[in-house]
Design a protein around this motif. Structure first.
Motif, PDB file in Angstrom:
ATOM      1  N   THR A  17      30.299  -0.629 -24.252  1.00  0.00           N
ATOM      2  CA  THR A  17      31.649  -0.699 -24.809  1.00  0.00           C
ATOM      3  C   THR A  17      31.819   0.164 -26.055  1.00  0.00           C
ATOM      4  O   THR A  17      32.850   0.795 -26.226  1.00  0.00           O
ATOM      5  CB  THR A  17      32.030  -2.153 -25.188  1.00  0.00           C
ATOM      6  OG1 THR A  17      31.002  -2.703 -26.016  1.00  0.00           O
ATOM      7  CG2 THR A  17      32.180  -3.001 -23.945  1.00  0.00           C
ATOM      8  N   ARG A  18      30.792   0.206 -26.922  1.00  0.00           N
ATOM      9  CA  ARG A  18      30.904   0.908 -28.195  1.00  0.00           C
ATOM     10  C   ARG A  18      30.017   2.138 -28.304  1.00  0.00           C
ATOM     11  O   ARG A  18      30.252   2.998 -29.157  1.00  0.00           O
ATOM     12  CB  ARG A  18      30.601  -0.035 -29.359  1.00  0.00           C
ATOM     13  CG  ARG A  18      31.431  -1.319 -29.353  1.00  0.00           C
ATOM     14  CD  ARG A  18      31.004  -2.300 -30.455  1.00  0.00           C
ATOM     15  NE  ARG A  18      30.906  -1.687 -31.757  1.00  0.00           N
ATOM     16  CZ  ARG A  18      31.938  -1.451 -32.568  1.00  0.00           C
ATOM     17  NH1 ARG A  18      33.131  -1.806 -32.186  1.00  0.00           N
ATOM     18  NH2 ARG A  18      31.766  -0.889 -33.741  1.00  0.00           N
ATOM     19  N   SER A  21      25.318   4.559 -31.115  1.00  0.00           N
ATOM     20  CA  SER A  21      25.385   4.724 -32.573  1.00  0.00           C
ATOM     21  C   SER A  21      26.367   3.753 -33.217  1.00  0.00           C
ATOM     22  O   SER A  21      26.243   3.445 -34.388  1.00  0.00           O
ATOM     23  CB  SER A  21      25.722   6.164 -32.962  1.00  0.00           C
ATOM     24  OG  SER A  21      26.568   6.746 -32.030  1.00  0.00           O
ATOM     25  N   ALA A  22      27.326   3.270 -32.452  1.00  0.00           N
ATOM     26  CA  ALA A  22      28.372   2.424 -33.042  1.00  0.00           C
ATOM     27  C   ALA A  22      28.099   0.926 -32.908  1.00  0.00           C
ATOM     28  O   ALA A  22      28.926   0.116 -33.295  1.00  0.00           O
ATOM     29  CB  ALA A  22      29.732   2.761 -32.434  1.00  0.00           C
ATOM     30  N   ILE A  96      31.702   1.365 -19.763  1.00  0.00           N
ATOM     31  CA  ILE A  96      31.404   2.513 -18.912  1.00  0.00           C
ATOM     32  C   ILE A  96      29.935   2.389 -18.532  1.00  0.00           C
ATOM     33  O   ILE A  96      29.245   1.488 -19.018  1.00  0.00           O
ATOM     34  CB  ILE A  96      31.656   3.864 -19.630  1.00  0.00           C
ATOM     35  CG1 ILE A  96      30.817   3.974 -20.903  1.00  0.00           C
ATOM     36  CG2 ILE A  96      33.142   4.034 -19.942  1.00  0.00           C
ATOM     37  CD1 ILE A  96      30.931   5.323 -21.602  1.00  0.00           C
ATOM     38  N   HIS A 103      24.362   9.758 -22.150  1.00  0.00           N
ATOM     39  CA  HIS A 103      24.527  11.198 -21.952  1.00  0.00           C
ATOM     40  C   HIS A 103      25.585  11.774 -22.901  1.00  0.00           C
ATOM     41  O   HIS A 103      25.422  12.877 -23.413  1.00  0.00           O
ATOM     42  CB  HIS A 103      24.908  11.501 -20.505  1.00  0.00           C
ATOM     43  CG  HIS A 103      23.730  11.600 -19.582  1.00  0.00           C
ATOM     44  ND1 HIS A 103      22.969  10.511 -19.229  1.00  0.00           N
ATOM     45  CD2 HIS A 103      23.163  12.661 -18.947  1.00  0.00           C
ATOM     46  CE1 HIS A 103      21.994  10.908 -18.410  1.00  0.00           C
ATOM     47  NE2 HIS A 103      22.084  12.200 -18.227  1.00  0.00           N
ATOM     48  N   SER A 104      26.633  11.013 -23.156  1.00  0.00           N
ATOM     49  CA  SER A 104      27.679  11.561 -24.031  1.00  0.00           C
ATOM     50  C   SER A 104      27.294  11.529 -25.505  1.00  0.00           C
ATOM     51  O   SER A 104      27.897  12.227 -26.308  1.00  0.00           O
ATOM     52  CB  SER A 104      29.024  10.852 -23.846  1.00  0.00           C
ATOM     53  OG  SER A 104      28.959   9.792 -22.969  1.00  0.00           O
ATOM     54  N   GLU A 105      26.295  10.714 -25.860  1.00  0.00           N
ATOM     55  CA  GLU A 105      25.814  10.707 -27.255  1.00  0.00           C
ATOM     56  C   GLU A 105      24.419  11.316 -27.324  1.00  0.00           C
ATOM     57  O   GLU A 105      23.636  10.978 -28.227  1.00  0.00           O
ATOM     58  CB  GLU A 105      25.679   9.276 -27.780  1.00  0.00           C
ATOM     59  CG  GLU A 105      26.849   8.372 -27.675  1.00  0.00           C
ATOM     60  CD  GLU A 105      26.542   7.056 -28.416  1.00  0.00           C
ATOM     61  OE1 GLU A 105      26.581   7.071 -29.649  1.00  0.00           O
ATOM     62  OE2 GLU A 105      26.251   6.044 -27.748  1.00  0.00           O
ATOM     63  N   PHE A 106      24.148  12.174 -26.402  1.00  0.00           N
ATOM     64  CA  PHE A 106      22.780  12.663 -26.196  1.00  0.00           C
ATOM     65  C   PHE A 106      22.021  13.028 -27.475  1.00  0.00           C
ATOM     66  O   PHE A 106      20.872  12.647 -27.653  1.00  0.00           O
ATOM     67  CB  PHE A 106      22.800  13.865 -25.264  1.00  0.00           C
ATOM     68  CG  PHE A 106      21.483  14.111 -24.581  1.00  0.00           C
ATOM     69  CD1 PHE A 106      21.025  13.247 -23.601  1.00  0.00           C
ATOM     70  CD2 PHE A 106      20.692  15.190 -24.926  1.00  0.00           C
ATOM     71  CE1 PHE A 106      19.816  13.456 -22.964  1.00  0.00           C
ATOM     72  CE2 PHE A 106      19.470  15.408 -24.299  1.00  0.00           C
ATOM     73  CZ  PHE A 106      19.035  14.539 -23.320  1.00  0.00           C
ATOM     74  N   ASN A 107      22.678  13.745 -28.375  1.00  0.00           N
ATOM     75  CA  ASN A 107      21.985  14.273 -29.555  1.00  0.00           C
ATOM     76  C   ASN A 107      21.669  13.242 -30.636  1.00  0.00           C
ATOM     77  O   ASN A 107      20.979  13.563 -31.598  1.00  0.00           O
ATOM     78  CB  ASN A 107      22.798  15.411 -30.173  1.00  0.00           C
ATOM     79  CG  ASN A 107      22.876  16.620 -29.267  1.00  0.00           C
ATOM     80  OD1 ASN A 107      21.930  16.950 -28.577  1.00  0.00           O
ATOM     81  ND2 ASN A 107      24.023  17.283 -29.248  1.00  0.00           N
ATOM     82  N   VAL A 108      22.209  12.036 -30.499  1.00  0.00           N
ATOM     83  CA  VAL A 108      21.998  11.048 -31.560  1.00  0.00           C
ATOM     84  C   VAL A 108      21.314   9.784 -31.054  1.00  0.00           C
ATOM     85  O   VAL A 108      21.274   8.776 -31.757  1.00  0.00           O
ATOM     86  CB  VAL A 108      23.331  10.677 -32.247  1.00  0.00           C
ATOM     87  CG1 VAL A 108      23.874  11.860 -33.018  1.00  0.00           C
ATOM     88  CG2 VAL A 108      24.361  10.177 -31.253  1.00  0.00           C
ATOM     89  N   CYS A 118      17.921   9.683 -18.452  1.00  0.00           N
ATOM     90  CA  CYS A 118      17.867  10.909 -17.649  1.00  0.00           C
ATOM     91  C   CYS A 118      17.154  10.638 -16.331  1.00  0.00           C
ATOM     92  O   CYS A 118      17.576  11.114 -15.274  1.00  0.00           O
ATOM     93  CB  CYS A 118      17.146  12.020 -18.424  1.00  0.00           C
ATOM     94  SG  CYS A 118      18.163  12.780 -19.697  1.00  0.00           S
ATOM     95  N   ALA A 121      19.595   8.938 -14.098  1.00  0.00           N
ATOM     96  CA  ALA A 121      20.561   9.880 -13.526  1.00  0.00           C
ATOM     97  C   ALA A 121      19.934  10.625 -12.347  1.00  0.00           C
ATOM     98  O   ALA A 121      20.546  10.753 -11.279  1.00  0.00           O
ATOM     99  CB  ALA A 121      21.032  10.866 -14.597  1.00  0.00           C
TER     100      ALA A 121
END
Lengths: 187, 187
Positions: A17-18, A21-22, A96, A103-108, A118, A121
DNA sequence: GTCTATAAATGGATAGAC
DNA sequence: GTCTATCCATTTATAGAC
């Protein structure tokens, strides 16, 4: 019952949901009614918790997909099994796919957690590839080119559909999933 | 030159690479060589900065898409224009579409920023719908059902492709975009 | 416009008692 | 296994001097 399992369940929900990182130990503390320190007792660091969530999520998804294949040999029913999993996430509203979130926050996101998602996936895409190959062999599914490329497209579209659906409504997301299926219908 | 513009440019990059919740005024301060307080002078709150980023991103993307349509009437060339924009994001490595980033963090992003990115998503889908309709009318593109549904599928798949590509390599992402195009080829 | 200084809140994490 | 208490770093944000 099992505290560790309770924590993992809520952490998974919060990541869906968040995002990683959040969400915080405080969020878990609020939801579980125990202190942050107690949660640190079960998962010393956020990275370890993140990895545990990913491992559990991997096990759940792969086992459900395995179940789908055991339940039927029909490629269309198998595909519907996958679509059903996506739909059940969309239905929850606010969530989601955890793999898509990572994947959408991959770098953090911590590396071990990333690696596990991964892996997931790749597993899902291989699973879809298999369905597409048998569907084409049986002459009931039609698509251009490499089954692996088509499977990657379906995976990407499904992830995008969940994210889009959370923002614009479940109807839109279902429409996208329906369109994926239509595009595979043999002529 | 324009400080405000410089800040927006770097903030946009940070949102594309790290996401909204994971970037900070400190990150901007480090990159620009001015203090956090100075950045607050230009954008008092993070929510206002986020909104400004979204507005600028909306303007950039819609203007580029408008340019694509002015440059050619051919549906395939127009679609390639959209795919080209996706490819240029993938090429940068580490970045994904800012609209996709906001969609994946939907529940933790300020409402005004969310609204603007939702507007952008709708705009892009309407733009693709238009291309698909003229492609079908001209008999050069083929797809099942409603052009709007197919456009939403293409948008979702493109967002997913960027996120997947950052994690698994640009080649995979390009493969997905290629597959989208193949699936539209008239038979 | 930029700085120093500082506030107030939150984040991840640890020590040690019960 | 859970608590209280505490630490230290970071984050968003403001006040006021230059």
């Amino acid at each position: 019952m099992d505290r560790k399992e309770q924590i993992l369940e809520i952490a998974t929900e919060l990541i869906q949901t968040r995002g990683y990182s959040a969400f915080s130990y405080q969020d878990l503390s609020d939801r579980l009614g125990i202190t942050k320190a107690s949660i640190h007792h079960h998962f010393p660091s956020k990275a370890e918790l993140g990895l545990a969530v990913a491992e559990r999520y991997f096990a759940d998804v792969t086992s459900a997909l395995g179940e789908v294949k055991r339940a039927s040999d029909d490629p269309w029913e198998q595909l519907d099994g996958y679509v059903g999993q996506i739909l059940s996430i969309i239905k929850t509203r606010d969530r989601i796919c955890a793999a898509g979130a990572v994947h959408s926050e991959f770098n953090v996101v911590p590396e071990s957690m990333r690696d596990e998602m991964c892996r997931l996936a790749k597993h899902i895409i291989a699973w879809i590839t298999d369905v597409l190959e048998s569907g084409r062999r049986a002459g009931v599914m039609d698509f251009p080119g490499d089954p692996k490329a088509e499977a990657a497209l379906i995976f990407a579209a499904a992830q995008g559909a969940m994210q889009f659906g959370r923002a614009h409504g479940a109807v839109k997301a279902r429409q996208i999933l329906q369109q994926i299926k239509e595009s595979l219908r043999a002529k």
